[in-house]
Design a protein around this motif. Structure first.
Motif: not given
Length: 226
Positions: A174-189
């Motif tokens: 449910d997280v599209p490849h928009d301006s928040s994608f990299s930040f959500v991904q990094k938070l999961r990383d």
């Protein structure tokens, strides 16, 4: 095996297992209850206690933390700033009003202005910060990554070369490849979040004060290899 934590409050650390970071929070010996509404059985007890011990939160009143209440953008700014700098940081230039809706007399102004000065906070648009609005999970992710990585986390969008490296294979449906994608991904990383379910992050959902405590401790108070 971890040695027993002799201190009354929790301590943080992390493990790298199979290429994935796992934050560790080890509860202390005989911790004391800091807030009347956060008993030792509460799932966020050690996180909220740690914020209280370090002077990052004073609760929603003198005796309560209100863990289930959505946190506002202003309140979240206070937690992030204190987690980064404590509460005795140099004030930003008082002659500069960085947001139209954050007056110098506001209780949040010194914290919001400092985050703006550090290029961590970017406001809500039209020159405003919207301190009384709730903050969504994706907005919290953006702010936390920028706070943690400094210049490396201050790219204007997910494609900015200054953004920190992150896993490009989506963790959440449910997280599209928009301006928040990299930040959500990094938070999961970083192991800060596992989402709101096995496959979803719920990016538009307002984050609660209890969830904010967990995010702050894992993102800003836990040593990890970046």
């Amino acid at each position: 095996m971890l040695a027993t934590n002799p201190d009354p409050d929790a301590r943080t650390g992390s493990l790298l297992i199979g290429g994935r970071l796992i934050p560790i929070l080890q509860e202390g010996a005989n911790p004391t209850q800091k807030f009347a509404d956060i008993p030792a059985t509460h799932p966020f007890f050690p996180y909220i206690n740690l914020l209280k011990t370090r002077g990052i939160t004073s609760g929603c009143s003198s005796t309560q933390y209100c863990p289930d209440r959505p946190i506002t953008r202003g309140e979240f700014a206070v937690l992030v700033t204190r987690a980064l700098l404590g509460d005795n940081f140099p004030a930003s230039d008082p002659a500069i009003q960085r947001y139209l809706d954050v007056a110098p007399s506001s209780a949040f102004s010194r914290y919001i202005n400092k985050l703006s000065e550090l290029a961590v906070a970017t406001g809500c648009g039209d020159g405003n910060f919207c301190p009384g609005d709730t903050i969504s999970r994706s907005e919290a992710a953006r702010l936390l990554v920028r706070a943690r990585f400094g210049e490396a986390g201050r790219g204007p969008d997910s494609l900015a070369p200054s953004a920190p490296q992150y896993s490009t294979t989506a963790y959440f449906t449910d997280v599209p490849h928009d301006s928040s994608f990299s930040f959500v991904q990094k938070l999961r990383d970083l192991g800060v979040t596992s989402g709101c379910s096995v496959t979803q992050f719920c990016p538009d959902k307002a984050i609660t004060r209890g969830e904010a405590a967990v995010f702050i401790v894992r993102a800003l108070l836990t040593p990890v290899g970046d």
